[in-house]
Design an enzyme around this catalytic site. Structure first.
Site: not given
Length: 377
Positions: A234, A278, A294
């Site tokens: 991520c 994250h 995202d």
């Protein structure tokens, strides 16, 4: 009034982010927090627990911004509450960090803000809840979030220029790629949202892979990830996305925290583990303010929609136990975590008045904290 391990805080969050940093804790199955909701449980894809916001990049690492503009010219929080609210209770494990990773977005108002006796909690302009000292103990807070709230200025302010800054002579090929993207006729006058969608479309179709083991990036790491290897976790996708957006002259920043939770609740609580750590992005759009984007959802939508993180293969011993009876191994883990949580909640509920009542039951007519100390020692 605690277990021996209570003094040893562990966390997947910090005040900086380097490529590979979040992936390195993906095998950490320890609990970061437990949360339960007063009403309906929100969808896993909406569970974003906001941690440090990182806005300064040196080509390798992201850290918090030190503004270069005076206070009057910096972007303000300007939170606008919209949509339904979400009342929740959260039990946070010790983190040794001076912050509360609360649900986005939890405002600073008497009926919604978190309350911790003896603590000074401050909502920063970047919508991060800051504590006046590190969380070295387990704490429980109640608060209310508005998942559809918006924040940030809706008109341009000079301080937003800090959020388009990039280090000189760093990742030149990515900057060139962004310039070529901007030259497309359909994007020549595009707004921030349209440009972001173009970058996300490239991630979906560009052969990128979401993996815990992308290898080590050296030199111009964003160039190498974005244009060559295309393997990352991520933080790789969030970092590259923010660099590209800044190269397109769109204010952007990194947000770290937790996303998602276990698939099923335990004892009424949804468990967020360290492996749920994250990193995502925020872009600023005129007329709207800050918007969450995202990039991980573009390459691994199951990670966001189901709130499940990738995990490394288990070790030899754990793998052997699970291979014999994986259901039993999972049942044993849940039973222990439930028992541990009930003890922790009992300890948190055991307020001063209850403790003094216990001393009275032991025969102390007018117990004091000195009496309590005598009993414990």
């Amino acid at each position: 009034w605690g277990l021996p391990q209570d003094a040893a805080g562990r966390t997947g969050l910090s005040g900086s982010l380097r490529l590979g940093g979040v992936a390195s804790i993906a095998e950490d199955d320890s609990i970061a927090l437990r949360v339960r909701f007063a009403g309906a449980v929100p969808e896993p894809g909406t569970l974003y627990f906001r941690g440090p916001v990182l806005s300064t990049f040196d080509g390798r690492e992201w850290v918090r911004l030190v503004p270069s503009f005076p206070v009057a010219l910096r972007p303000r929080l300007d939170m606008e509450l919209r949509g339904p609210s979400l009342r929740y209770e959260m039990t946070l494990e010790p983190s040794r960090l001076p912050l509360l990773p609360l649900l986005e977005l939890t405002p600073d108002r008497p009926d919604a803000a978190p309350q911790l006796d003896g603590w000074l909690l401050t909502l920063r302009p970047d919508a991060q809840w800051q504590a006046d000292r590190p969380l070295n103990d387990r704490v429980r807070v109640q608060a209310t979030a508005w998942p559809q709230a918006r924040h940030g200025p809706t008109a341009k302010v000079l301080g937003l220029r800090d959020l388009v800054a990039l280090p000189p002579n760093s990742n030149p090929r990515t900057l060139q790629w962004a310039a070529q993207l901007r030259q497309r006729p359909e994007l020549a006058g595009a707004d921030a949202h349209t440009l972001a969608q173009a970058v996300l479309a490239h991630i979906r179709s560009g052969g990128y892979t979401y993996t815990l083991e992308p290898g080590t990036y050296t030199g111009d790491a964003i160039d190498e990830f974005w244009l060559d290897r295309k393997l990352g976790f991520c933080e790789h996708f969030a970092s590259a996305f923010v660099v590209v957006m800044r190269a397109l002259d769109v204010p952007a920043r990194i947000v770290t925290g937790y996303q998602g939770a276990d698939a099923e609740p335990q004892d009424g609580y949804w468990i967020v583990r360290q492996r749920n750590a994250h990193a995502w992005a925020e872009i600023w759009q005129e007329g709207t303010g800050w918007r969450r984007v995202d990039p991980t959802a573009a390459v691994a939508p199951e990670r966001i929609q189901r709130g499940r993180s990738l995990t490394r293969p288990p070790g030899l011993m754990a793998g052997a136990v699970a291979s014999i009876d994986p259901a039993l191994a999972e049942q044993m883990r849940k039973a222990w975590e439930t028992l541990n949580n009930r003890w922790n909640q009992w300890v948190l509920n055991y307020a001063q008045g209850q403790q003094l009542d216990l001393l009275r039951a032991l025969g102390m007519a007018q117990p004091s904290w000195q009496d309590l100390l005598s009993v414990l020692t």
